[in-house]
Design a protein around this motif. Structure first.
Motif, mmCIF file in Angstrom:
data_model
loop_
_atom_site.group_PDB
_atom_site.id
_atom_site.type_symbol
_atom_site.label_atom_id
_atom_site.label_comp_id
_atom_site.label_asym_id
_atom_site.label_seq_id
_atom_site.Cartn_x
_atom_site.Cartn_y
_atom_site.Cartn_z
ATOM 1 N N VAL A 66 2.748 -10.097 -1.925
ATOM 2 C CA VAL A 66 2.231 -9.270 -0.832
ATOM 3 C C VAL A 66 1.922 -10.114 0.405
ATOM 4 O O VAL A 66 2.336 -9.788 1.520
ATOM 5 C CB VAL A 66 0.976 -8.501 -1.290
ATOM 6 N N THR A 67 1.194 -11.226 0.229
ATOM 7 C CA THR A 67 0.703 -11.982 1.378
ATOM 8 C C THR A 67 1.660 -13.054 1.865
ATOM 9 O O THR A 67 1.615 -13.429 3.048
ATOM 10 C CB THR A 67 -0.646 -12.652 1.036
ATOM 11 N N MET A 68 2.544 -13.570 0.995
ATOM 12 C CA MET A 68 3.429 -14.657 1.399
ATOM 13 C C MET A 68 4.881 -14.220 1.541
ATOM 14 O O MET A 68 5.571 -14.642 2.465
ATOM 15 C CB MET A 68 3.313 -15.821 0.411
ATOM 16 N N VAL A 69 5.341 -13.368 0.616
ATOM 17 C CA VAL A 69 6.715 -12.865 0.748
ATOM 18 C C VAL A 69 6.776 -11.702 1.715
ATOM 19 O O VAL A 69 7.777 -11.505 2.408
ATOM 20 C CB VAL A 69 7.272 -12.470 -0.643
ATOM 21 N N GLY A 70 5.686 -10.912 1.778
ATOM 22 C CA GLY A 70 5.617 -9.825 2.750
ATOM 23 C C GLY A 70 6.023 -8.468 2.215
ATOM 24 O O GLY A 70 6.328 -7.558 3.002
ATOM 25 N N ALA A 92 5.392 -4.725 0.600
ATOM 26 C CA ALA A 92 4.322 -3.741 0.760
ATOM 27 C C ALA A 92 3.551 -3.594 -0.560
ATOM 28 O O ALA A 92 4.162 -3.539 -1.633
ATOM 29 C CB ALA A 92 4.900 -2.389 1.168
ATOM 30 N N TYR A 122 12.999 -7.094 -1.898
ATOM 31 C CA TYR A 122 12.399 -6.120 -2.806
ATOM 32 C C TYR A 122 13.320 -5.737 -3.956
ATOM 33 O O TYR A 122 12.836 -5.627 -5.106
ATOM 34 C CB TYR A 122 11.974 -4.863 -2.047
ATOM 35 N N ARG A 179 2.887 -21.820 0.254
ATOM 36 C CA ARG A 179 3.852 -21.005 -0.477
ATOM 37 C C ARG A 179 4.604 -21.838 -1.504
ATOM 38 O O ARG A 179 4.844 -21.381 -2.626
ATOM 39 C CB ARG A 179 4.831 -20.364 0.509
ATOM 40 N N THR A 215 13.044 -13.046 -2.938
ATOM 41 C CA THR A 215 12.513 -12.860 -1.581
ATOM 42 C C THR A 215 12.783 -11.455 -1.044
ATOM 43 O O THR A 215 12.277 -11.096 0.016
ATOM 44 C CB THR A 215 13.140 -13.877 -0.615
#
Length: 437
Positions: A52-56, A58, A113, A178, A111
């Motif tokens: 969530v916070t590093m790969v981005g 949702a 979804y 990361r 990296t």
């Protein structure tokens, strides 16, 4: 505690592995389990926040993938258990561990979804298969007197190593690196490969290696081949045990989902409190498993112990109901600590007694299949438990905790009754077979 549990169930110390070879195999299993659980703690503590916070990704998309994986995980233990019964326990167990290790290594590099979703399904489908396979291996390799003692040591090592891994993962996330988090996920992947090698060594060195490495036909004695046990999906009494165990396993959701939300959102207590209570639970679990492993367990004992465990779980919910009606924060904290202690004692009693009961009831030639089915109960509760606790228990306040107490107590009574009936039926069949010989 009932007299049956005090006098019959816990009748002194159980015997551990009796010779050097058994002790060596036990040491290998504990070492492999510790390395594996350390890696799992690293992954569990970092994976969701990493994606969530590093790969981005949702948050909603991440939880959707995990929910889909949890549903898939319910369906896999029984067919994998059948494969273990047919083609060899060690062979299938090692294969599942290798697939999990490779999956985590791929997971760490995802990296996008679609890749994250695919590897999540892969890993969660396999996650629910390896624990029942480990239970079956422990039962097949070690003598009856050592099984429960070693199983409790395994769980104690798991809890301690997992906790260390989770702490390290938290520090890695706090660093913001990361590459460090990716490295920790890869360590988890490698840990599965280490455990796979350990299982292979244990299987090869087992006194009856054919029973854990060969096929069902090769491993089962003539009497068992001529009268094989029923497929688990046709054993309605055993399926009832699986359902009862699933309800009893709600203690996992109570501790990890319900209590944090209730403490912080409903009672307005410090957000640091759930973490402290989890640490209390982990430390107490390690101690209890070591204590329980030194006791001797019999069929009569396990049934009574399950009822006692249900009483502890129900009592924890009753304490929470009282705390929900108070306004003084200090008393709420005291009662929450008491509730976690009761919950932890009940959970540990339930897990040890239930495992011993199911191992005794499972037909030897279908042990992997039955162990897999039994562990689906925990998978079912992981799917429905969060919704039940969040949508039903929390909105009802003290009444919700009372409802949960009744559900856990009723599940314990149902488990004990079904287990007693299954044991009586098994004894009758054994006597009939003996008369026909």
């Amino acid at each position: 505690m009932t007299p049956g549990v005090a006098a019959t169930a816990l009748r002194g110390r159980g015997s551990g592995p009796g010779d050097r070879a058994d002790r060596a195999r036990a040491g290998q299993l504990l070492l492999g389990t510790g390395i594996d659980s350390l890696g799992s703690g690293l992954s569990a503590g970092a994976a969701m926040l990493y994606f969530v916070t590093m790969v981005g990704l949702a948050p909603g998309a991440v939880t959707l993938a995990m929910s889909a994986g949890a549903v898939l995980g319910i369906l896999t233990p029984v067919p994998v258990g059948r494969l273990a019964d047919r083609y060899g326990l060690v062979r299938v167990y090692v294969g599942a561990l290798v697939l999990r290790g490779v999956g985590v290594l791929c997971y760490a590099t995802a990296t996008s979804y679609p890749a994250f979703f695919a590897f999540t399904l892969w890993l969660m489908a396999l996650e629910t298969t390896t624990f029942p396979l480990q239970q079956s291996l422990l039962g097949a390799v070690f003598e009856e007197g050592a099984r429960v003692r070693l199983m409790t040591r395994v769980r104690a090592v798991r809890s301690a190593a997992f906790g260390v891994g989770a702490v390290v993962a938290g520090l890695a996330l706090a660093s913001g690196s990361r590459s460090l988090v990716v490295a920790l996920l890869m360590v988890n992947g490698a840990s599965f490969l280490v455990l796979a090698w350990t299982v292979l060594l244990i299987g090869r060195a087992a006194p009856d290696a054919g029973a854990v490495a060969g096929s069902r036909t090769a491993a089962a004695p003539d009497a068992e081949r001529s009268a094989p046990g029923r497929p688990v999906l046709k054993d309605l009494r055993f399926l009832g045990l699986c359902l009862s165990n699933g309800l009893l396993s709600l203690h996992e959701t109570v501790l990890l989902v319900l209590m944090p939300l209730w403490l912080v959102v409903e009672l307005g207590l410090s957000p640091a409190l759930p973490g402290l209570l989890t640490a209390l639970y982990t430390g107490l679990t390690v101690v209890l498993q070591l204590v329980l492993g030194r006791l001797r367990w019999t069929e009569a004992a396990t049934g009574g112990t399950l009822l006692v465990s249900g009483a502890f779980l129900a009592a924890a919910c009753l304490v929470c109901a009282v705390a929900d009606g108070l306004t003084a924060a200090a008393w709420q904290v005291v009662l929450c600590v008491l509730a976690v202690v009761l919950l932890t004692v009940g959970e540990n009693l339930q897990m040890v007694a239930a495992w011993q009961t199911v191992f005794d009831l499972a037909p030897p030639e279908r042990r992997g299949e039955y162990m897999g089915a039994f562990n689906t109960g925990s998978g079912v509760q992981s799917v429905i438990g969060p919704t039940l606790t969040h949508r039903v228990v929390l909105p009802l306040g003290p009444a919700g905790w009372l409802l949960l107490a009744g559900l856990l107590g009723g599940a314990a009574i149902a488990f004990g009754s079904l287990a007693k009936g299954a044991q009586a039926s098994r004894t009758a069949r054994s006597e009939d077979q003996g008369a026909n010989v």
